[in-house]
Design an enzyme around this catalytic site. Structure first.
Site, PDB file in Angstrom:
ATOM      1  CE1 TYR A 213       0.542   1.498   4.447  1.00  0.00           C
ATOM      2  CE2 TYR A 213       0.734  -1.048   4.353  1.00  0.00           C
ATOM      3  CZ  TYR A 213       1.001   0.348   5.049  1.00  0.00           C
ATOM      4  OH  TYR A 213       1.504   0.537   6.284  1.00  0.00           O
ATOM      5  CB  CYS A 214       1.478   3.811  -1.804  1.00  0.00           C
ATOM      6  SG  CYS A 214       0.663   3.840  -3.246  1.00  0.00           S
ATOM      7  CB  THR A 215      -0.126   8.477  -0.198  1.00  0.00           C
ATOM      8  OG1 THR A 215       1.322   8.369   0.805  1.00  0.00           O
ATOM      9  CG2 THR A 215      -1.062   9.639   0.372  1.00  0.00           C
TER      10      THR A 215
END
Length: 350
Positions: A213-215
């Site tokens: 996951y990331c922003t």
């Protein structure tokens, strides 16, 4: 820019374009219908045969309509955050949707009380989010999307390895319960980290699932494409990133711990995208906590505990002078637009 950057008001949130103007920190997401300024954060992995030919028409259109911000163009697609009037933003988006592979580009909108950027830039880059791994093809070979409402079940499974693809200063603010922190300074460090840790993470025999996951999503698409190119078969990523999760999943059901660093004047957000508790160090663009501000190494606009040893006395003197100029301009009711300080987002383009 998208992080999911960066870059960046991107959601109003993804990777950072210009440094956020001081004094313009939002009190929370502004309803778009009531906002004087529209902010559009966007990215799309697509095949651009000649990105240089796309630059001038796009820049001219933005300038014609008073749009400001940054857009990155590369052979792999487009990434950026722009702001302006509703009509101007819509006109630019109409143009972007005519670009190859961008007809259904996803755009995240938010509002702002004042223009968050100083100028308009359309930059040509090798990558729209820098990983330095050559011919990855996220447009056709990214991992499997997992919607926020299904994310908890995936990452709670003991057969799933959860990896945070963001940089160390972002992870320090908050992460998903049980997620692995690679402690990378930039996104381009991720491949070396994974290759060095692969055997420990995946072991031998049947491979576990890998959830990343990331922003806002852009780094996830590229990092999952990288893992698939490295031969990892079961790779998943959070659709819409952390921000969509915080917006969608009720706090009482959430597995998110802490706050989420965003690349705009809000600095961090929490559940429901409510304004977080951090401010920004205007020397290094890292988040600054209340505890950090109590440190002898913190000086407004000049340094924080994270960057004090990274800067010279000469650099701090230049930052101190800029701070004085900005305070003087604020006292006179003016916005100071001087030399733009180095921006961490340019290192990652996320």
């Amino acid at each position: 820019m998208h992080d999911d950057g960066g870059k960046p008001p991107g959601h109003a949130l993804w990777p950072r374009c210009d440094p956020p103007a001081k004094g313009l920190r939002m009190t929370g997401p502004l309803p778009i219908d009531n906002a004087p300024i529209y902010v559009a954060a966007l990215y799309r992995f697509a095949a651009f045969e000649d990105p240089a030919a796309l630059r001038e028409p796009l820049l001219a259109l933005c300038m014609e309509h008073g749009i400001k911000g940054t857009l990155l163009l590369a052979s792999e697609g487009i990434n950026g955050t722009i702001a302006g009037s509703h009509k101007g933003i819509e006109r630019v988006l109409e143009h972007i949707r005519t670009l190859p592979g961008c007809a259904d580009i996803e755009v995240k909108f938010s509002g702002a009380v004042a223009m968050p950027f100083h100028r308009m830039k359309v930059r040509l880059k090798k990558e729209i989010v820098t990983m330095g791994q050559g011919d990855l093809d996220p447009a056709s070979n990214a991992g499997t999307y997992v919607d926020p409402q299904d994310w908890n079940e995936l990452i709670a499974d003991p057969d799933t390895i959860v990896i945070d693809t963001r940089n160390d200063y972002e992870v320090a603010v908050g992460k998903f319960e049980g997620a692995i922190d690679p402690k990378t300074a930039t996104f381009r460090d991720f491949p070396e980290w994974f290759r060095g840790e692969r055997e420990r993470l995946l072991g031998e025999g049947k491979q576990p699932r890998v959830a990343m996951y990331c922003t806002g999503g852009i780094r996830c698409e590229k990092s999952t494409a990288f893992l698939k190119a490295e031969g990892v078969e079961q790779v998943y990523h959070l659709n819409g990133g952390i921000l969509k999760y915080l917006e969608t999943v009720p706090e009482e059901l959430s597995l998110w711990r802490g706050e989420c660093f965003v690349f705009d004047q809000r600095v961090t957000v929490g559940h429901g995208l409510a304004l977080g508790s951090y401010d920004l160090c205007f020397a290094c663009r890292r988040p600054v906590s209340g505890e950090d501000k109590e440190s002898s190494l913190f000086e407004e606009g000049v340094s924080c505990p994270a960057c004090y040893d990274e800067r010279t006395d000469e650099q701090r003197a230049a930052y101190r002078e800029r701070q004085r100029q900005e305070e003087r301009a604020a006292a006179q009711g003016r916005v100071h637009v001087g030399a733009v300080l180095p921006d961490r987002a340019d290192a990652d383009d996320d």
